[in-house]
Design an enzyme around this catalytic site. Sequence first.
Site, PDB file in Angstrom:
ATOM      1  N   GLY A  23      -0.288   4.624 -16.260  1.00 31.72           N
ATOM      2  CA  GLY A  23      -0.108   4.126 -14.903  1.00 31.72           C
ATOM      3  C   GLY A  23       1.244   4.443 -14.303  1.00 31.72           C
ATOM      4  O   GLY A  23       1.632   3.873 -13.283  1.00 31.72           O
ATOM      5  N   LYS A  33      12.796   9.290  -1.590  1.00 28.90           N
ATOM      6  CA  LYS A  33      13.761   8.294  -2.046  1.00 28.90           C
ATOM      7  C   LYS A  33      15.197   8.701  -1.723  1.00 28.90           C
ATOM      8  O   LYS A  33      15.993   7.871  -1.253  1.00 28.90           O
ATOM      9  CB  LYS A  33      13.591   8.063  -3.546  1.00 28.90           C
ATOM     10  CG  LYS A  33      12.275   7.390  -3.910  1.00 28.90           C
ATOM     11  CD  LYS A  33      12.113   7.232  -5.417  1.00 28.90           C
ATOM     12  CE  LYS A  33      10.813   6.530  -5.766  1.00 28.90           C
ATOM     13  NZ  LYS A  33      10.607   6.375  -7.225  1.00 28.90           N
ATOM     14  N   GLU A  42       0.913   8.596  -9.917  1.00 30.13           N
ATOM     15  CA  GLU A  42      -0.168   8.369  -8.977  1.00 30.13           C
ATOM     16  C   GLU A  42      -1.462   8.930  -9.571  1.00 30.13           C
ATOM     17  O   GLU A  42      -1.424   9.723 -10.526  1.00 30.13           O
ATOM     18  CB  GLU A  42       0.151   9.077  -7.649  1.00 30.13           C
ATOM     19  CG  GLU A  42       1.378   8.558  -6.937  1.00 30.13           C
ATOM     20  CD  GLU A  42       1.209   7.147  -6.399  1.00 30.13           C
ATOM     21  OE1 GLU A  42       0.052   6.734  -6.155  1.00 30.13           O
ATOM     22  OE2 GLU A  42       2.227   6.440  -6.254  1.00 30.13           O
ATOM     23  N   ASP A  89       7.931  12.650  -3.882  1.00 35.09           N
ATOM     24  CA  ASP A  89       8.282  11.231  -3.934  1.00 35.09           C
ATOM     25  C   ASP A  89       9.785  11.043  -4.075  1.00 35.09           C
ATOM     26  O   ASP A  89      10.388  10.164  -3.447  1.00 35.09           O
ATOM     27  CB  ASP A  89       7.550  10.574  -5.109  1.00 35.09           C
ATOM     28  CG  ASP A  89       7.752   9.063  -5.136  1.00 35.09           C
ATOM     29  OD1 ASP A  89       7.390   8.401  -4.153  1.00 35.09           O
ATOM     30  OD2 ASP A  89       8.285   8.556  -6.130  1.00 35.09           O
ATOM     31  N   THR A 112       0.829  -1.194   0.000  1.00 37.76           N
ATOM     32  CA  THR A 112       0.000   0.000   0.000  1.00 37.76           C
ATOM     33  C   THR A 112       0.872   1.256   0.000  1.00 37.76           C
ATOM     34  O   THR A 112       2.100   1.179   0.052  1.00 37.76           O
ATOM     35  CB  THR A 112      -0.912   0.038   1.238  1.00 37.76           C
ATOM     36  OG1 THR A 112      -0.123   0.390   2.402  1.00 37.76           O
ATOM     37  CG2 THR A 112      -1.574  -1.314   1.479  1.00 37.76           C
ATOM     38  N   ALA A 165      12.097   0.721  -7.638  1.00 37.98           N
ATOM     39  CA  ALA A 165      11.256  -0.455  -7.899  1.00 37.98           C
ATOM     40  C   ALA A 165      12.068  -1.744  -7.741  1.00 37.98           C
ATOM     41  O   ALA A 165      12.547  -2.042  -6.648  1.00 37.98           O
ATOM     42  CB  ALA A 165      10.615  -0.367  -9.286  1.00 37.98           C
ATOM     43  N   GLU A 174      13.666  -2.706  -0.476  1.00 41.42           N
ATOM     44  CA  GLU A 174      14.388  -2.427  -1.707  1.00 41.42           C
ATOM     45  C   GLU A 174      13.550  -1.623  -2.697  1.00 41.42           C
ATOM     46  O   GLU A 174      14.048  -0.721  -3.371  1.00 41.42           O
ATOM     47  CB  GLU A 174      14.822  -3.741  -2.352  1.00 41.42           C
ATOM     48  CG  GLU A 174      15.581  -3.597  -3.663  1.00 41.42           C
ATOM     49  CD  GLU A 174      16.898  -2.881  -3.503  1.00 41.42           C
ATOM     50  OE1 GLU A 174      16.951  -1.674  -3.826  1.00 41.42           O
ATOM     51  OE2 GLU A 174      17.860  -3.511  -3.029  1.00 41.42           O
TER      52      GLU A 174
END
Length: 814
Positions: free
Chosen positions: A663, A681, A666, A677, A554, A610, A605
């Site tokens: 996609g 990171k 968001e 975002d 989530t 990703a 990770e």
Amino acid sequence: MQVLKFGGTSVGSAKAIDQVCQILKKHKPAGRYAIVVSALGGTTDKLIRCGQLAGEGQEQYKSVLQEIENRHLDTIRELFPITAQSSMISQLKKKLNALENLCDGIFQVGELSARSLDKIMSYGELISCVIVAEKLRQQGFSATCKDSRELIVTDNNYGHATVNFHATNHLITEYFAQHPADYFVLPGFVAAAADGDTTTLGRGGSDYTAAIIAAAVNADLLDIWTDVSGMMTADPRLVSQALPIAHISYEEAMELSHFGAKVIYPPTIQPVMDKRIPIWIKNTFAPEDYGTLIQDTEERSFPVTGISGIQHISLLTLEGSGMVGIPGFSKRLFEALLQERINVIFITQSSSEHSITVGIHEADMLKAKTAVDSEFAQEIHDKRIDPLQVEKDLCIVAVVGDKMKNHHGTSGKLFGTLGRNGVNVRAIAQGSTEKNISAVINKADLKKALNLIHEAFFEAPLKQVNLFVAGVGNVGSKLLEQLQQQQHYLQEELGLQIRVAGMANSKNALFSEYGIGLHDWKNQLTQGDAMDLASFVERIKAMNLRNSVFVDNTASADVAAVYHEFLQHGISVVTCNKIACSSDYAYYKKLKDLARKYNASFLFETNVGAGLPVINTLNDLVRSGDRVQSIEAVLSGSLNFVFNHFVNGNSFRSVVKAAQDEGYTEPDPRIDLSGKDVMRKILILARESGAAIEMDDITNHSFLPEACLDAPSVADFYETLDEHADHFQQLYHEAASAGKRLKFVARYADGQASVGLQCVAPDHPFYKLEGKDNIVLYTTNRYQEQPLIVKGAGAGADVTASGIFADIIRSARL
């Protein structure tokens, strides 16, 4: 001569007794047989209840007596032809009348003595013996019924009498020598004191009766017929992977039976072991199964034969400096317990003699506390020792094997397996013979511990991993698909059996201790309970499954806020949710510390890049002693996609909308375009390199106008992109006119972190970064002239799911 014992379930119905006859026919005609029978299954419990009710002055005992009578009448009517029923019913009535008179007397007196209870309990075996003997005669066997009370002599310790073997052996050998019948049917469990009073040998004592007779007559074999196919490597009710044990030594069987293996009554083994008479445990209802043969075994290569456990244990600890160097404390402790007839199951003592710990049944806890504190009242008053410490809600797990002493590392493997899964060991005991290693643990952990130990010693190299998956949307569903596809490979190549024991979305939660079928999980989930996060967490902890991993797919702050509850229960956490690791540094540090403390994995990770090995590569550098000088990266696949497609002739709005439709962003693209975002990171990478920084320490050079960020809705946001189209076109033309490309870059160096849009020259590694790819440059003490580069697809459900999958495997193999 051969001795066969049939347990309560083996004679529990007319059909079962018929099966006993079939078994005996297959033995025919191979000599003489002594057949020991238990009461019909459940009868002894009813007899005890009957006596208790009578002793309490409750007339309900008459109803229980009627139930006992009806049960036996039904069995007789089903088992015998009408012509034979009259005699059998007459014998039954005679015994039940005597039983009723006994209970009436107890009811009148209002007291049930141990002596009277033994006499009441004896009727179950005495009646079944008559029924089985008559059935054998009807089947053509020359069978005679013999009352064991006339052969087995005991003391007057009612309920658990001690056998006088000298007198007993004489009576048994004399009887069988003088009587020529081929089949002797005897009631198990019952005996008699020297004065003729009925005694019993303890619950499960029918096995013991058979062993006493077998030893006295030097039988060739003792068969124990029951409702299971022999002894198992563990209790199959708790360990579904338990395996049958074909061969086991007397000593091993004795250890396992003492530590909770219910297949055979513990005292049974000693009489036949002294004579080296084999014991064969067989299944009445599956006689073709091999069962378990107990005898002197040959050399085996594996160290552990079986594992077992005893529940409802309390630990008593006598402790104090006044014990050191003073003899007699242990003697007084055990004498105090002996006077209260409290059985000691487990003993361990510190080498300093400062304390001694014993394990007893929890039911004896208060009685033991009172007795021991009374015995040491003076020493406690003088503060030479402390009042007896009592701990409850415990159990014992025992690992048994004759060959453990020849295998190094057995104890280490045992305790390492428990420790890695958060099972705390309260006390340890191991005999000098090294046949048994016992550990006291919380009783809530018994099932988990038995499964862990069984997996470690009997199922290697296959390791079961239990997943609890939160979030089954794009990424979660891809993960479940990959898990299903790879099940065979994981088992065959990696020795992993990964099953999903729980899953949840925002509406429903579903659990299955034995695994949710991944071919139909969507339909199953709709039938699950309503999702409540607190209940979901508690259910996972309560299931207490071995090798548990919580997987968060989530982007929920609420889910990220409960990671610590899993880690401190030894449950690993694998997550693509960046919120926890980019929250306050104190929480991030707490999660890392909890993972180390409780031997759980905390893997994330996919928080950066990703499926790319960005964090693992950084961890390897740091752990091997390298020092990070700087990190420079393009960490947003969505932003890279946007600026790679924002070329002359395309509007910024159309490119952003295309990214959303694919996609890559968001649902609200501002989350990506704002740079927040990317800030998360680079924050995570900085922390993993050793920096204790917060989100507020990162500088964000945003390229979006304030009006775009402040738009009240996503639709309004797109309108503001059109309104500020010139702003975006100017950014593009400034870069293009200089022969450069726009990239949203994150940077960390010298304790400072920043993110923002940059114009990248053709000689820079970022210039040719295409599509939705990510790239990270690590400049370190070892990689100064040429940075270490990690590059590849940094967005998409498939690659993110594969990164989560890799973390799951990594957690399982740590």
